[in-house]
Design an enzyme around this catalytic site. Structure first.
Site, mmCIF file in Angstrom:
data_model
loop_
_atom_site.group_PDB
_atom_site.id
_atom_site.type_symbol
_atom_site.label_atom_id
_atom_site.label_comp_id
_atom_site.label_asym_id
_atom_site.label_seq_id
_atom_site.Cartn_x
_atom_site.Cartn_y
_atom_site.Cartn_z
ATOM 1 N N CYS A 36 0.834 -1.210 0.000
ATOM 2 C CA CYS A 36 0.000 0.000 0.000
ATOM 3 C C CYS A 36 0.862 1.252 0.000
ATOM 4 C CB CYS A 36 -0.841 0.082 1.268
ATOM 5 S SG CYS A 36 -1.868 -1.325 1.542
ATOM 6 N N ALA B 59 -4.667 -1.448 -6.041
ATOM 7 C CA ALA B 59 -4.777 -0.099 -6.592
ATOM 8 C C ALA B 59 -3.451 0.325 -7.236
ATOM 9 C CB ALA B 59 -5.176 0.875 -5.487
HETATM 10 P P1 XMP Z 1 -0.533 -7.263 3.491
HETATM 11 O O1 XMP Z 1 0.342 -6.393 4.350
HETATM 12 O O2 XMP Z 1 -0.959 -8.505 4.211
HETATM 13 O O3 XMP Z 1 -1.844 -6.392 3.224
HETATM 14 O O4 XMP Z 1 0.097 -7.562 2.163
HETATM 15 C C1 XMP Z 1 -2.906 -6.858 2.445
HETATM 16 C C2 XMP Z 1 -3.991 -5.827 2.380
HETATM 17 O O5 XMP Z 1 -3.540 -4.640 1.698
HETATM 18 C C3 XMP Z 1 -4.679 -3.959 1.188
HETATM 19 N N1 XMP Z 1 -4.399 -3.569 -0.207
HETATM 20 C C4 XMP Z 1 -4.113 -2.315 -0.598
HETATM 21 N N2 XMP Z 1 -4.065 -1.162 0.098
HETATM 22 N N3 XMP Z 1 -3.451 -0.019 -1.881
HETATM 23 C C5 XMP Z 1 -3.732 -0.003 -0.546
HETATM 24 O O6 XMP Z 1 -3.671 1.068 0.068
HETATM 25 C C6 XMP Z 1 -3.494 -1.144 -2.653
HETATM 26 O O7 XMP Z 1 -3.211 -1.120 -3.833
HETATM 27 C C7 XMP Z 1 -3.844 -2.344 -1.966
HETATM 28 N N4 XMP Z 1 -3.996 -3.646 -2.385
HETATM 29 C C8 XMP Z 1 -4.326 -4.354 -1.285
HETATM 30 C C9 XMP Z 1 -5.858 -4.877 1.290
HETATM 31 O O8 XMP Z 1 -6.657 -4.446 2.363
HETATM 32 C C10 XMP Z 1 -5.206 -6.225 1.563
HETATM 33 O O9 XMP Z 1 -6.031 -7.132 2.210
#
Ligand code: XMP
Length: 479
Positions: A304, A388
């Site tokens: 993120c 995203a």
């Molecule tokens: P981890 O740390 O376990 O987190 O890899 C997974 C969670 O990250 C979120 N997620 C995103 N958050 N931009 C964000 O701000 C992104 O592009 C994105 N893709 C995933 C999501 O909640 C996931 O479960």
């Protein structure tokens, strides 16, 4: 403008204070928890609804181990339904539509079907579609004459049982007749299914598995918030999804709330997971809209960049604590989503009030995630990426038939990155470490259950020096 008085914390800012423990073996501690108001997990871990993490293979493993997987939404509605269906069929002890052939088919035909389908037993029917025999791979193994008919090589008579045979009865009959396949036949002699010893053994191998009321593995499905996504909800529920994740980055929004209300109105029994939020007020709004669980986390994820790009978010431990407190009186569980980097983080998230944790990148590196293993300078990796991220956006549009122009690509403001994560082998190995860490954390707090853990846990803040002291230091780590 206002500034909140308290400093917000995340996992690395705190430790759990060790307390007296009467626990003999931490491995026996119960990690039973609630995913939603109604869904219970024996292992409080959820695989993320990301296209680099959860499709059917991951969801099957998660559910077998006692957790659950959320099938992502970046595929067509029909494909998502197929993925759910695969999970639902993975552990059924009854094959609904077993392969059948007729007595006139030749051994050559039978061998070809065995090769093509990988089935271990073909049911042989007469002209009236009544069961008259069974051909197993053992019957074909040493048969050299491919011109012989099925009638020449099949085993008959066939032991069978009625369609409503229970798992226990099927086990007993397979044992009693010393067979590996038991066809289910209705009163008219027509095939109603097939029970195999292999499928039954698979079920008993995973005693913690998360099951639905029909004994099938549980699985969740993510949906978007636009009106047209109601078709996805309908299709996912029809395919057997046990819960729906209403997936949007900023869950404290009218789009999310309207979607939750809409689902609740049309599917009153659906288990709905809302999110993501990071505040007590946001949590309450989703609960008031009808959410059965609330997913917490704005910006803590490994991939993120929301906090960098938008400057918005709340450090995850504080977010989980605030949201869990807000949800407590309504009895709605919190899912701590993102930012889990090591087993101790699971213990901290749950001690802070979450019932479950959602994991992305730690599982993206396993065999069960979609995607190939890459090798770089002698090390193995798999891909992870934010949903995203620019690349995910391009792919998503491509799948929907829109080839983005260069200008559209450049205009997209990404809130996620594309990354490589170390290859970690089987998901089960990662899950074992995560659950082991949680149980150890519980034991250090003298707790015997999640509920007890949340009551007893005491956090202490630490400085950067404390954090440095917490990892290996002044040594060269060899393994
Ligand atoms: P981890 O740390 O376990 O987190 O890899 C997974 C969670 O990250 C979120 N997620 C995103 N958050 N931009 C964000 O701000 C992104 O592009 C994105 N893709 C995933 C999501 O909640 C996931 O479960």
């Amino acid at each position: 403008m206002k500034i909140l008085p308290d400093t917000a914390l995340t996992y690395d800012d705190v430790l759990l204070v060790p307390q007296y423990s009467a626990v003999d073996s931490r491995r026996t501690l119960s990690t039973r928890s609630f995913l939603t108001k109604k869904i219970v997990l024996q292992m409080p871990i959820v695989s993320a609804n990301m296209d680099v993490v959860t499709e059917s293979e991951m969801a099957i493993t998660m559910s077998r181990e006692g957790g659950i997987g959320m099938i992502h939404r970046f595929m067509t509605i029909a494909e998502q339904a197929r993925q759910i269906d695969r999970v639902k069929k993975a552990e059924s002890f009854i094959v609904d539509k077993p392969i059948t052939m007729t007595e006139a088919h030749t051994v050559g035909d039978l061998k070809r079907v065995v090769d093509e389908t990988g089935t271990g037993g073909i049911l042989i029917l007469d002209g009236n579609e009544k069961l008259i025999g069974i051909v197993t791979t053992r019957d074909l193994l040493f048969e050299e004459d491919d011109r012989k008919s099925a009638a020449d090589v099949m085993t008959r008579p066939v032991h069978s049982a009625p369609p409503n045979t229970t798992l226990k009865d099927a086990e007993r009959l397979l044992h009693e007749y010393r067979i590996e396949k038991l066809p289910l036949v209705d009163a008219n002699g027509k095939i109603a299914g097939l029970v195999t010893l292999k499928d039954i053994m698979k079920i008993t191998q995973f005693p913690m598995a998360t099951k639905d009321s029909k004994g099938r593995l549980a699985v969740g499905a993510a949906v978007g918030v636009r009106d047209r996504e109601m078709h996805r909800v309908e299709s996912a529920l029809a395919a057997g999804a046990d819960c729906i994740v209403v997936d949007i980055a900023h869950g404290d929004s009218h789009l999310e709330i309207d979607m939750i209300k809409n689902i609740r109105k049309h599917f009153p029994d659906a288990q709905i997971i809302g999110g993501n939020v990071a505040t007590a007020d946001g949590t309450k709004r989703l609960i008031d809209a009808g959410a059965d669980a609330v997913k917490v986390g704005v910006g803590p994820g490994s991939i993120c960049i929301t906090r960098i790009v938008a400057g918005s978010g709340v450090p995850q431990l504080t977010a989980v604590m605030d949201c869990a407190k807000a949800a407590e009186s309504a009895g709605i569980p919190i899912i701590a989503d993102g930012g889990i980097r090591q087993p101790g983080d699971v213990a901290k998230a749950i001690a802070a009030g979450a019932q479950t944790v959602m994991i992305g990148s730690m599982l993206a590196g396993t065999d069960e995630s979609p995607g190939m293993i890459m090798t770089r300078r002698g090390h193995r990796y798999k891909a992870s990426r934010g949903m995203a991220s620019r690349e995910a956006n391009i792919d998503r549009n491509k799948k929907e038939g829109n080839d983005l122009t260069q200008e559209e690509i450049e205009e997209y403001v990404a809130e996620g990155v594309e990354a490589a994560v170390p290859y970690r082998g089987k998901a089960r190995e990662v899950l074992t470490q995560l659950v082991g860490g949680l149980q150890s954390g519980m034991s250090y707090s003298g707790a015997t259950s999640i509920e007890d853990f949340q009551k007893k846990a005491i956090f202490v803040r630490m400085t950067g020096a404390g954090l440095k002291e917490s990892g290996p230091h002044d040594v060269e780590v060899l393994g």
